[in-house]
Design a protein around this motif. Sequence first.
Motif, mmCIF file in Angstrom:
data_model
loop_
_atom_site.group_PDB
_atom_site.id
_atom_site.type_symbol
_atom_site.label_atom_id
_atom_site.label_comp_id
_atom_site.label_asym_id
_atom_site.label_seq_id
_atom_site.Cartn_x
_atom_site.Cartn_y
_atom_site.Cartn_z
ATOM 1 N N LYS A 1 0.841 -1.181 0.000
ATOM 2 C CA LYS A 1 0.000 0.000 0.000
ATOM 3 C C LYS A 1 0.885 1.243 0.000
ATOM 4 O O LYS A 1 1.884 1.293 0.705
ATOM 5 C CB LYS A 1 -0.871 -0.024 1.267
ATOM 6 C CG LYS A 1 -1.711 1.178 1.492
ATOM 7 C CD LYS A 1 -2.445 1.051 2.830
ATOM 8 C CE LYS A 1 -2.903 2.427 3.263
ATOM 9 N NZ LYS A 1 -3.393 2.456 4.617
ATOM 10 N N THR B 1 1.659 5.024 1.055
ATOM 11 C CA THR B 1 1.313 5.791 2.239
ATOM 12 C C THR B 1 1.899 7.184 2.126
ATOM 13 O O THR B 1 2.950 7.371 1.517
ATOM 14 C CB THR B 1 1.780 5.086 3.529
ATOM 15 O OG1 THR B 1 1.295 5.799 4.656
ATOM 16 C CG2 THR B 1 3.282 4.990 3.604
ATOM 17 N N THR C 1 3.619 -1.018 9.302
ATOM 18 C CA THR C 1 2.286 -0.428 9.354
ATOM 19 C C THR C 1 2.372 1.091 9.398
ATOM 20 O O THR C 1 3.397 1.653 9.774
ATOM 21 C CB THR C 1 1.508 -0.923 10.595
ATOM 22 O OG1 THR C 1 2.264 -0.621 11.770
ATOM 23 C CG2 THR C 1 1.251 -2.418 10.519
ATOM 24 N N GLU D 1 -2.263 1.734 11.771
ATOM 25 C CA GLU D 1 -2.011 0.290 11.871
ATOM 26 C C GLU D 1 -2.423 -0.493 10.625
ATOM 27 O O GLU D 1 -2.643 -1.698 10.692
ATOM 28 C CB GLU D 1 -2.675 -0.307 13.118
ATOM 29 C CG GLU D 1 -2.077 0.186 14.420
ATOM 30 C CD GLU D 1 -0.650 -0.291 14.647
ATOM 31 O OE1 GLU D 1 -0.346 -1.455 14.382
ATOM 32 O OE2 GLU D 1 0.170 0.538 15.081
ATOM 33 N N SER D 2 -2.523 0.185 9.497
ATOM 34 C CA SER D 2 -2.804 -0.484 8.236
ATOM 35 C C SER D 2 -1.487 -1.033 7.671
ATOM 36 O O SER D 2 -0.462 -0.342 7.679
ATOM 37 C CB SER D 2 -3.427 0.518 7.263
ATOM 38 O OG SER D 2 -3.707 -0.100 6.031
#
Length: 140
Positions: free
Chosen positions: A94, A96, A122, A126-127
């Motif tokens: 992902k 960020t 993360t 916390e993803s």
Amino acid sequence: MNKCNDILELLKSSSYQLAMEKLNQAHYFPINSGLKITLICLDYAEGEFTLEADQTGKLNNGLLFTLADEIASIAACSRGVSYVTISSCINFLKDTASGKIVCRAMPQRSGEDISIFQVAITDEVESLVAAGSFVFQMKI
């Protein structure tokens, strides 16, 4: 600075807490890049970067890999033995934006000869941003 030898010496003569404090004051690339080691215990390490996005508006994946490599290495050294990295693999899951990112390393397999440490990176909520594994040849 030979990071693993320095960690080993610190662990032989003091506590995980003192080792963490001294490593955070060291002058080598990951620390100079903004890494802060936040926890070291047997077979576990945790650290974080707080960064701003680059010109693309994203955190640089090279910085994420540096964080994962450093934290996995410290977790491997926490057993009081030296190591050689055999391989590493990371999956960037992902994008960020800027902010604090945290990396945690824990063993998937702790062996006398070969150890495998899983890393999870993360973001502030916390993803999961990245996950990977680091394989070490442990030296006795």
